[in-house]
Structure formats: structure tokens, C-alpha cells
Scaffold this active site. Structure first.
Site, PDB file in Angstrom:
ATOM      1  N   THR A  50       0.819  -1.161   0.060  1.00 57.23           N
ATOM      2  CA  THR A  50       0.012  -0.072  -0.056  1.00 57.23           C
ATOM      3  C   THR A  50       0.849   1.046  -0.049  1.00 57.23           C
ATOM      4  O   THR A  50       1.394   1.500   0.983  1.00 57.23           O
ATOM      5  CB  THR A  50      -0.830  -0.042   1.157  1.00 57.23           C
ATOM      6  OG1 THR A  50      -1.547  -1.287   1.336  1.00 57.23           O
ATOM      7  CG2 THR A  50      -1.977   0.954   1.212  1.00 57.23           C
ATOM      8  N   PRO A  51       0.899   1.946  -0.923  1.00 57.70           N
ATOM      9  CA  PRO A  51       2.010   2.940  -1.522  1.00 57.70           C
ATOM     10  C   PRO A  51       1.337   4.383  -0.519  1.00 57.70           C
ATOM     11  O   PRO A  51       1.246   5.385  -0.968  1.00 57.70           O
ATOM     12  CB  PRO A  51       1.927   3.354  -2.967  1.00 57.70           C
ATOM     13  CG  PRO A  51       0.670   2.770  -3.170  1.00 57.70           C
ATOM     14  CD  PRO A  51       0.236   1.615  -2.220  1.00 57.70           C
ATOM     15  N   CYS A  52       1.562   4.226   0.660  1.00 60.05           N
ATOM     16  CA  CYS A  52       0.979   5.279   1.590  1.00 60.05           C
ATOM     17  C   CYS A  52       1.764   6.569   1.310  1.00 60.05           C
ATOM     18  O   CYS A  52       1.339   7.683   1.724  1.00 60.05           O
ATOM     19  CB  CYS A  52       0.681   4.908   2.928  1.00 60.05           C
ATOM     20  SG  CYS A  52       2.193   4.147   3.682  1.00 60.05           S
ATOM     21  N   HIS A  53       2.966   6.272   0.894  1.00 54.09           N
ATOM     22  CA  HIS A  53       3.912   7.577   0.647  1.00 54.09           C
ATOM     23  C   HIS A  53       3.615   8.286  -0.337  1.00 54.09           C
ATOM     24  O   HIS A  53       4.133   9.489  -0.629  1.00 54.09           O
ATOM     25  CB  HIS A  53       5.399   6.967   0.604  1.00 54.09           C
ATOM     26  CG  HIS A  53       5.468   5.902  -0.600  1.00 54.09           C
ATOM     27  ND1 HIS A  53       5.234   4.714  -0.597  1.00 54.09           N
ATOM     28  CD2 HIS A  53       6.056   6.065  -1.649  1.00 54.09           C
ATOM     29  CE1 HIS A  53       5.424   4.265  -1.738  1.00 54.09           C
ATOM     30  NE2 HIS A  53       6.061   5.240  -2.399  1.00 54.09           N
TER      31      HIS A  53
END
Length: 103
Positions: A50-53
Site C-alpha cells: 500500500t503506497p501510503c507514501h
DNA sequence: TATTTGACCAAGA
DNA sequence: ATCTTGGCCAAAT
């Protein structure tokens, strides 16, 4: 289904080299809860993919990362984005309009 | 049910 | 450019 589930699913659609904002996500999900989106990212589903960045503040600043809003974690988030091709000017994204992914 | 808590935002000063 | 203020809303307590 919960907003968080929908948020995560949407987030995964953001391609490498681009970013989205808390507000944009809320808009795409047809809600005004952009603040809640932040809560969701913070809880860090982290799950491996999950590319929360890739989710930043609407003014092009970073927002937060790994529970922090300043300090080492933040620079970590910045370097990750840099590695994906996003350029920075200090703590703000450069060419924000062009890098922002629109759903 | 009610209250509290933020990885937010826009407008003012 | 930086700081404050009031408004926002889902989740957790």
C-alpha cells in the site's frame, strides 16, 4: 464497506512517479472526509503493497509518514518519492500540478 | 450514544 | 512566508 477499505483500494491505483492528496482521494471517493483519510493512512495498514507514501498534502508538502509529521520519517518518505522520480524543492514537491495523479 | 483524536484544508492576520 | 482559527469527518475509545 468502510471508507478505509475504499481508500486503500484507490490508493493502489496511483502509479509510481505520481502522487495524490488526502483531499483528492476524498473527492474521488465521493466524500468530504479528507481529514479522516489522514487518520486511515496513519493507522498504517502498511500491508506490503500500500503506497501510503504517494499520498501528500494538497499544498504539495509531505504531510506525514509512519506516524510522524516531521523528522527522520518524513525525509524517508521524501527519498522514497525521489527514487520514484518525484522531484523536490526543500520539503515541497516540485511541479506539483504535473505530478499529481488525477483519478 | 457521546467524546476525542488527528499523516487535513482554506482563509485571515 | 509563517502562524492561528474554525470547520470537517470517520474511527477508536
Amino acid at each position: 464497506m468502510s471508507l478505509s477499505e475504499r481508500a486503500y483500494r484507490l490508493l493502489k491505483k496511483v502509479p509510481k512517479g505520481k502522487v495524490t492528496t488526502y483531499k483528492e482521494m476524498a473527492r474521488a471517493l465521493n466524500t468530504k472526509a479528507y481529514r479522516a483519510i489522514g487518520q486511515i493512512m496513519r493507522h498504517n495498514p502498511d500491508a506490503p503493497h500500500t503506497p501510503c507514501h504517494r499520498c501528500v498534502a494538497s499544498d504539495g508538502s509531505i504531510g506525514g509518514f509512519s506516524g510522524q509529521t516531521k523528522g527522520k520519517e518524513i525525509s524517508r518518505k521524501i527519498s522514497m518519492l525521489k527514487k520514484e522520480g518525484v522531484k523536490f524543492e526543500g520539503n515541497r514537491i516540485k511541479n506539483f500540478e504535473k505530478v499529481l495523479y488525477r483519478f
